[in-house]
Write a protein that holds these residues in place. Structure first.
Motif, PDB file in Angstrom:
ATOM      1  N   ARG A 216     -26.684 -35.011  -7.415  1.00  0.00           N
ATOM      2  CA  ARG A 216     -25.757 -36.047  -6.989  1.00  0.00           C
ATOM      3  C   ARG A 216     -25.657 -35.997  -5.472  1.00  0.00           C
ATOM      4  O   ARG A 216     -25.431 -34.931  -4.898  1.00  0.00           O
ATOM      5  CB  ARG A 216     -24.372 -35.815  -7.607  1.00  0.00           C
ATOM      6  CG  ARG A 216     -23.390 -36.947  -7.358  1.00  0.00           C
ATOM      7  CD  ARG A 216     -23.814 -38.186  -8.101  1.00  0.00           C
ATOM      8  NE  ARG A 216     -22.922 -39.307  -7.842  1.00  0.00           N
ATOM      9  CZ  ARG A 216     -23.100 -40.523  -8.309  1.00  0.00           C
ATOM     10  NH1 ARG A 216     -24.164 -40.757  -9.069  1.00  0.00           N
ATOM     11  NH2 ARG A 216     -22.267 -41.495  -8.039  1.00  0.00           N
ATOM     12  N   THR A 219     -22.247 -40.569  -1.615  1.00  0.00           N
ATOM     13  CA  THR A 219     -22.428 -42.015  -1.563  1.00  0.00           C
ATOM     14  C   THR A 219     -21.454 -42.692  -0.612  1.00  0.00           C
ATOM     15  O   THR A 219     -21.440 -43.922  -0.521  1.00  0.00           O
ATOM     16  CB  THR A 219     -22.281 -42.631  -2.963  1.00  0.00           C
ATOM     17  OG1 THR A 219     -21.009 -42.265  -3.514  1.00  0.00           O
ATOM     18  CG2 THR A 219     -23.389 -42.141  -3.881  1.00  0.00           C
ATOM     19  N   VAL A 225     -22.353 -48.380  -3.346  1.00  0.00           N
ATOM     20  CA  VAL A 225     -23.471 -47.444  -3.192  1.00  0.00           C
ATOM     21  C   VAL A 225     -23.620 -46.599  -4.448  1.00  0.00           C
ATOM     22  O   VAL A 225     -24.733 -46.394  -4.964  1.00  0.00           O
ATOM     23  CB  VAL A 225     -23.271 -46.557  -1.949  1.00  0.00           C
ATOM     24  CG1 VAL A 225     -24.420 -45.560  -1.817  1.00  0.00           C
ATOM     25  CG2 VAL A 225     -23.152 -47.408  -0.684  1.00  0.00           C
ATOM     26  N   ALA A 226     -22.499 -46.104  -4.979  1.00  0.00           N
ATOM     27  CA  ALA A 226     -22.539 -45.290  -6.197  1.00  0.00           C
ATOM     28  C   ALA A 226     -23.050 -46.110  -7.379  1.00  0.00           C
ATOM     29  O   ALA A 226     -23.822 -45.611  -8.208  1.00  0.00           O
ATOM     30  CB  ALA A 226     -21.157 -44.726  -6.494  1.00  0.00           C
ATOM     31  N   LEU A 229     -26.777 -46.500  -6.942  1.00  0.00           N
ATOM     32  CA  LEU A 229     -27.462 -45.227  -7.152  1.00  0.00           C
ATOM     33  C   LEU A 229     -27.472 -44.844  -8.627  1.00  0.00           C
ATOM     34  O   LEU A 229     -28.482 -44.353  -9.149  1.00  0.00           O
ATOM     35  CB  LEU A 229     -26.795 -44.141  -6.316  1.00  0.00           C
ATOM     36  CG  LEU A 229     -27.564 -42.839  -6.160  1.00  0.00           C
ATOM     37  CD1 LEU A 229     -28.907 -43.069  -5.486  1.00  0.00           C
ATOM     38  CD2 LEU A 229     -26.744 -41.842  -5.350  1.00  0.00           C
ATOM     39  N   SER A 277     -32.540 -36.896  -4.232  1.00  0.00           N
ATOM     40  CA  SER A 277     -31.929 -36.920  -5.553  1.00  0.00           C
ATOM     41  C   SER A 277     -32.731 -36.140  -6.579  1.00  0.00           C
ATOM     42  O   SER A 277     -32.166 -35.514  -7.477  1.00  0.00           O
ATOM     43  CB  SER A 277     -31.783 -38.376  -6.017  1.00  0.00           C
ATOM     44  OG  SER A 277     -31.359 -38.454  -7.353  1.00  0.00           O
ATOM     45  N   ALA A 618     -28.651 -44.718   0.443  1.00  0.00           N
ATOM     46  CA  ALA A 618     -27.408 -43.957   0.334  1.00  0.00           C
ATOM     47  C   ALA A 618     -27.320 -42.899   1.429  1.00  0.00           C
ATOM     48  O   ALA A 618     -26.243 -42.660   1.995  1.00  0.00           O
ATOM     49  CB  ALA A 618     -27.312 -43.303  -1.047  1.00  0.00           C
ATOM     50  N   ARG A 622     -24.106 -43.050   4.244  1.00  0.00           N
ATOM     51  CA  ARG A 622     -23.007 -42.118   3.986  1.00  0.00           C
ATOM     52  C   ARG A 622     -22.293 -41.747   5.285  1.00  0.00           C
ATOM     53  O   ARG A 622     -22.807 -41.895   6.373  1.00  0.00           O
ATOM     54  CB  ARG A 622     -23.513 -40.866   3.303  1.00  0.00           C
ATOM     55  CG  ARG A 622     -24.501 -40.028   4.087  1.00  0.00           C
ATOM     56  CD  ARG A 622     -25.083 -38.945   3.210  1.00  0.00           C
ATOM     57  NE  ARG A 622     -26.105 -38.173   3.915  1.00  0.00           N
ATOM     58  CZ  ARG A 622     -26.951 -37.348   3.307  1.00  0.00           C
ATOM     59  NH1 ARG A 622     -26.910 -37.199   1.996  1.00  0.00           N
ATOM     60  NH2 ARG A 622     -27.840 -36.669   4.003  1.00  0.00           N
TER      61      ARG A 622
END
Length: 622
Positions: A216, A219, A225-226, A229, A277, A618, A622
């Motif tokens: 994880r 984000t 964004v989350a 993603l 990721s 992302a 951030r």
């Protein structure tokens, strides 16, 4: 009036559910058969081309479609023909369609709010097809003969078993008909189900032996964004494949529907962009491609010693109407080999164990040797390509359509072609490859650095052009060594490779952010000032998500953080416009206030490198 030619199927309005190497495409009502793309596919074969549902005495009126995961979609209908006379619908059908690798299942749940029981007669008509994917892509149907033995439908090696508990299954012309009679109790529900278990022993790809272990990442404050993603990570999970002999080494299939297999360039870039990721996918992708690395010179397959493969299929690939005929293992890619070396360096920087790197050392040396010894196929002094067969890919960079390399005045460039971004990949690969050799106590680093320095000098002398749009690297050198002067997104791939100096990188970034290249939803493949520009051109004015994300990736590495954030924000707005499943590409027309991104209607989705773009964006946001 003459008959229209067969056309590639449009995809933008279709619904997909997938778990590689299996996928199902339908309409938003859940039915299959009304559009050329519809069907149940396994590997490179469409096993079923149509599925139609009927309930005696009523139409099925679709009121909803939702897909909580890539493997699951729910369709909801109301059945007013067997309802009462009230305004509120009281009888409904929910169809839960799920796909796992090799299996298609549909569960049908009838619900009633009526006071009395409802008798239903339900039929599902299934049309076997067994059309090769390449014919479906060309807009052609299948005409293969098939047999049904009461349990399994078969055509050649491919087959599927049909299971429908409690139903009668019969043949009716070219269809298998599944029929039930059921009672929905008062204010109750009744459930039916059917499934198809798909098999093709000729498949050269399979489901990975273990699930992905993703990290994880932060984000930031924007909840979009989350959402992007999460959707992208799920799609990447559904696109994971492996080779049968090494099921624990996964890679990302390029995308749906046409590319459910290994593509060197696509799988490498998807792994690079998603590295934060899913760092494990880098090492496994490298190992898969190393096992298929070229060992000999073969013009028919474009193989050369050390060269990384372009694509892997279970059989010869023929594209009707395009004059393309590719062998099952094809090496016609000019960029996958240096990109493979760059991914080795990325994986090492991300923590790859030394023993894994040492296992890759022979392949690393071979790939570096290919760049120096075999990459210059024409004697141009740069890494270039030319199809030697007349039936391979005419363009062998990522912009592989026949009209992708154009002059500003619209003329097509004459090959062999030496793409600008490939020189950037090669420079980065040589410099970082030399550092890897040094770190392992191996020889050869100094020679690679010298080769890279010479490439950098010659690139500056040969590629830079000045046009009314400014000064920038040309998209390519043509057969005569002339710099093809169109301003394109290719310059974004040079940023962060080290081939350009800091001022040159900033200048390229400024051009990419200018009105002729920035659509508002990403970077166009070609400037609006070029004669060949058209927003719905595959590589001549459209916007590709991964292409824009590569520019973001390079800007971050070059320290152009504000520029990277600006471009990533455009892709985030794009993702929102496509409900967070970003397609392969979209139209490059300018963004308008209150508008939405315009689809490229034949764009694949999900596409691995488009999904992986969410990870690098992302990081930028951030």
């Amino acid at each position: 009036m003459t008959d229209r030619p067969h056309l590639q199927p449009l995809l933008d309005d279709a619904v997909i559910v997938l778990d590689a190497p299996t996928q199902v495409w339908s309409g938003r009502d859940g039915l299959l058969g009304s559009a050329p793309i519809h069907g149940v596919f396994h590997g490179d074969v469409r096993h079923i081309s149509a599925v139609d549902l009927a309930v005696q005495g009523t139409d099925l009126e679709s009121i909803g479609c939702s897909s909580p995961t890539p493997q699951h979609v729910r369709f909801t209908d109301v059945l007013r023909g067997i309802d009462d006379a009230g305004a509120d619908p009281k009888v409904r059908l929910d169809r839960d369609r799920t796909v796992t690798a090799g299996r298609f299942t549909e569960r049908l749940r009838f619900s009633s709010h009526l006071e009395d029981a409802v008798e239903i007669a339900m039929t599902v008509r299934v049309r076997p097809d067994f059309a090769p994917m390449q014919l479906v892509k060309a807009g052609l149907g299948g005409d293969r003969d098939w047999t049904w033995d009461g349990e399994r439908c078969r055509a050649g090696e491919a087959s599927f078993a049909l299971t429908a508990p409690g139903a009668e299954v019969s043949l009716d012309g070219g269809d298998l008909v599944v029929a039930w009679r059921e009672t929905i109790p008062p204010r109750g529900a009744a459930e039916l189900s059917w499934s198809a278990d798909l098999d093709d022993p000729t498949l050269v790809v399979t489901t990975p032996g273990r699930a992905a272990e993703t990290r994880r990442i932060d984000t930031g404050a924007d909840p979009r964004v989350a959402r992007w993603l999460d959707r992208a990570t799920a799609d990447l999970g559904a696109l994971r494949l492996a080779l049968p002999d090494h099921p624990d080494d996964a890679f990302y299939a390029a995308g749906a529907p046409w590319f459910f297999t290994l593509f060197g360039r696509d799988s490498i870039w998807a792994a690079r962009l998603a590295l934060a990721s899913d760092p494990a996918i880098a090492g496994s992708t490298l190992r898969v491609l190393a096992r298929l690395q070229g060992t000999t010179v073969d013009p028919q397959s474009a193989e050369a010693p050390g060269k990384i493969a372009h694509e892997l299929r279970s059989a010869e690939l023929s594209l009707p109407g395009e004059g393309v005929l590719l062998p099952p293992l094809y090496y016609g890619t000019v960029d996958a080999t240096p990109l493979w070396v760059c991914l080795v360096a990325d994986a090492w920087d991300a923590g790859m164990p030394e023993h894994d790197l040492r296992e890759l050392l022979p392949a690393l040396r071979a790939a570096l040797d290919w760049m120096v010894v075999h990459g210059d196929a024409s004697g141009s002094g740069f890494i270039d390509y030319a199809d030697a067969t007349g039936h391979g890919l005419a363009n062998q960079g990522w912009k592989d359509s026949g009209d992708s390399i154009q002059w500003r005045d619209g003329r097509l460039a004459e090959g062999p072609i030496a793409l600008s971004e490939v020189q950037g990949y090669a420079y980065e690969a040589a410099v970082r490859g030399a550092a890897l050799l040094d770190g392992l106590g191996e020889t050869g680093g100094d020679a690679l650095r010298s080769w890279a320095a010479d490439l950098r000098t010659r690139f500056r002398e040969a590629y830079w052009v000045t046009t009314p749009e400014g000064r920038y690297p040309a998209i390519a050198l043509d057969a005569h060594g002339a710099a093809v002067d169109t301003l394109t997104s290719n310059i974004g791939h040079l940023i962060g490779t080290g081939l350009l100096d800091a001022d040159e990188e900033r200048g390229c970034a400024e051009l990419l952010l200018g009105d002729s290249m920035s659509s508002g939803y990403g970077i166009r493949t070609m400037s609006t000032d070029a004669v060949g520009y058209w927003p719905l051109s595959y590589h001549g004015g459209s916007v590709w998500t991964h292409d824009t994300a590569i520019a973001v990736h390079g800007m971050l590495r070059a320290g152009l953080v504000d520029e990277a954030r600006h471009v990533a924000a455009q892709l985030l707005d794009l993702a929102e416009g496509f409900d967070y499943r970003v397609p392969e590409l979209h139209s490059g027309e300018p963004r308008v206030p209150g508008g939405a991104p315009v689809p490229y209607p034949a764009a694949c989705r999900p596409q691995a490198w488009s999904a992986a773009a969410a990870v690098v964006c992302a990081e930028a946001l951030r």
